[in-house]
Write a protein that holds these residues in place. Structure first.
Motif, PDB file in Angstrom:
ATOM      1  N   LYS A  25       0.837  -1.198   0.000  1.00 51.10           N
ATOM      2  CA  LYS A  25       0.000   0.000   0.000  1.00 51.10           C
ATOM      3  C   LYS A  25       0.872   1.248   0.000  1.00 51.10           C
ATOM      4  O   LYS A  25       1.856   1.344   0.733  1.00 51.10           O
ATOM      5  CB  LYS A  25      -0.916  -0.005   1.223  1.00 51.10           C
ATOM      6  N   GLU A  26       0.494   2.203  -0.831  1.00 51.39           N
ATOM      7  CA  GLU A  26       1.209   3.479  -0.885  1.00 51.39           C
ATOM      8  C   GLU A  26       0.326   4.545  -0.224  1.00 51.39           C
ATOM      9  O   GLU A  26      -0.249   5.408  -0.877  1.00 51.39           O
ATOM     10  CB  GLU A  26       1.519   3.878  -2.342  1.00 51.39           C
ATOM     11  N   ASP A  27       0.220   4.457   1.100  1.00 53.37           N
ATOM     12  CA  ASP A  27      -0.602   5.425   1.821  1.00 53.37           C
ATOM     13  C   ASP A  27       0.210   6.649   2.242  1.00 53.37           C
ATOM     14  O   ASP A  27      -0.302   7.575   2.858  1.00 53.37           O
ATOM     15  CB  ASP A  27      -1.261   4.787   3.049  1.00 53.37           C
ATOM     16  N   LYS A  28       1.500   6.655   1.904  1.00 57.37           N
ATOM     17  CA  LYS A  28       2.373   7.816   2.100  1.00 57.37           C
ATOM     18  C   LYS A  28       3.371   7.818   0.950  1.00 57.37           C
ATOM     19  O   LYS A  28       3.614   6.774   0.312  1.00 57.37           O
ATOM     20  CB  LYS A  28       3.094   7.730   3.446  1.00 57.37           C
TER      21      LYS A  28
ATOM     22  N   ILE B 291       9.938  -6.419   3.003  1.00 58.53           N
ATOM     23  CA  ILE B 291       8.689  -5.642   3.101  1.00 58.53           C
ATOM     24  C   ILE B 291       8.218  -5.572   4.549  1.00 58.53           C
ATOM     25  O   ILE B 291       7.874  -4.507   5.067  1.00 58.53           O
ATOM     26  CB  ILE B 291       7.602  -6.257   2.197  1.00 58.53           C
ATOM     27  N   GLU B 292       8.210  -6.712   5.213  1.00 56.05           N
ATOM     28  CA  GLU B 292       7.705  -6.782   6.585  1.00 56.05           C
ATOM     29  C   GLU B 292       8.632  -6.056   7.559  1.00 56.05           C
ATOM     30  O   GLU B 292       8.165  -5.331   8.448  1.00 56.05           O
ATOM     31  CB  GLU B 292       7.518  -8.247   6.990  1.00 56.05           C
ATOM     32  N   GLU B 293       9.934  -6.232   7.392  1.00 57.84           N
ATOM     33  CA  GLU B 293      10.878  -5.636   8.342  1.00 57.84           C
ATOM     34  C   GLU B 293      11.005  -4.129   8.190  1.00 57.84           C
ATOM     35  O   GLU B 293      11.451  -3.445   9.113  1.00 57.84           O
ATOM     36  CB  GLU B 293      12.256  -6.294   8.182  1.00 57.84           C
ATOM     37  N   ASN B 294      10.601  -3.602   7.031  1.00 54.51           N
ATOM     38  CA  ASN B 294      10.701  -2.164   6.796  1.00 54.51           C
ATOM     39  C   ASN B 294       9.360  -1.443   6.924  1.00 54.51           C
ATOM     40  O   ASN B 294       9.241  -0.276   6.537  1.00 54.51           O
ATOM     41  CB  ASN B 294      11.321  -1.891   5.426  1.00 54.51           C
ATOM     42  N   GLY B 295       8.378  -2.122   7.489  1.00 56.99           N
ATOM     43  CA  GLY B 295       7.126  -1.469   7.868  1.00 56.99           C
ATOM     44  C   GLY B 295       6.157  -1.156   6.753  1.00 56.99           C
ATOM     45  O   GLY B 295       5.232  -0.362   6.938  1.00 56.99           O
TER      46      GLY B 295
END
Length: 231
Positions: free
Chosen positions: A122-125, A176-180
């Motif tokens: 998701k690109e929410d920012k 992906i998971e480790e970088n939030g």
């Protein structure tokens, strides 16, 4: 939507069979659970899919790949998840025959497709796509780009798509998971590595009929072809 839930349910069942029901140690299941949430899949559907993997009395899904040619020399690669291969292969063969194509043997067209892992976050920012791609290259990614979807109310949804080698699935998901980043989906796709073929509108109608028959079969999960997009 029902078809999406059916497909996800089968993939969840297979993921649990292969890696167990604990999402902590099963990265494929974690990605599928994220996709299920994104698609608003009902909780009871998810629980039923997990139970099917652990209850011996509820059948045994297996992932299978069928290869063949539709009319006009278009290659087809069909992925299925089935508890009855005899039924599924008979159905798939009948669709090819009905539309003037033929089901082939293993390896007859698979060499025309690269098996890739693909993630959507998701690109929410704001995300610097170029910088992200540079970082992910070390994890096996070979393409990163922004995708914008617009719904019927003109609302935009932005996601970042990440493609990588089949073997890089675990490394990319871990990054992906480790970088939030919020994972929307994670899975695999077959990407044609040959020139796509163009056809006439009349020929396309026949090919679309074959594709529809395959996609409407409840055992079929994905259909890939070497047909060029309509202009």
């Amino acid at each position: 939507m029902a078809r999406v839930f059916t497909k996800l349910g089968k993939e969840i069942t297979i993921a649990v069979k292969m890696g167990g029901p604990d999402v902590t140690g099963n990265p494929r299941l974690r990605a599928l659970m994220a996709e299920a949430r994104s698609e608003q899949m009902p909780k009871e559907n998810i629980e039923r899919a997990i139970k099917k993997a652990t209850d011996k009395t509820l059948g045994d899904f297996k992932e299978l790949v069928y290869e063949g040619y539709g009319p006009y020399g278009i290659a087809y690669l069909v992925e299925a998840a089935t508890d009855n291969n005899t039924r599924t292969v008979a159905n798939v063969r009948s669709y090819f025959t009905k539309c003037g194509g033929s089901l082939g043997t293993s390896g007859s067209v698979s060499f025309m497709f690269d098996h890739k892992c693909v993630f959507r976050i998701k690109e929410d920012k704001p995300i610097d796509v170029d910088e992200l791609e540079l970082e992910l290259i070390d994890y096996g990614a070979d393409e990163v780009f922004e995708q914008i979807e617009v719904d019927d109310d003109d609302n935009e949804t932005k996601t970042i798509c990440i493609y990588g080698s089949y073997e890089s699935y675990g490394a990319i998901q871990k990054y992906i998971e480790e970088n939030g980043y919020e994972l929307v989906s994670g899975g695999f796709e077959r990407i044609p590595n040959v020139d796509l073929k163009s056809v006439t509108p009349e020929q396309r109608a026949t090919l679309d009929k074959l594709t529809d028959l395959l996609e409407e079969d409840e055992d079929v999960t994905n259909v890939y072809t070497t047909l060029a997009p309509a202009e």
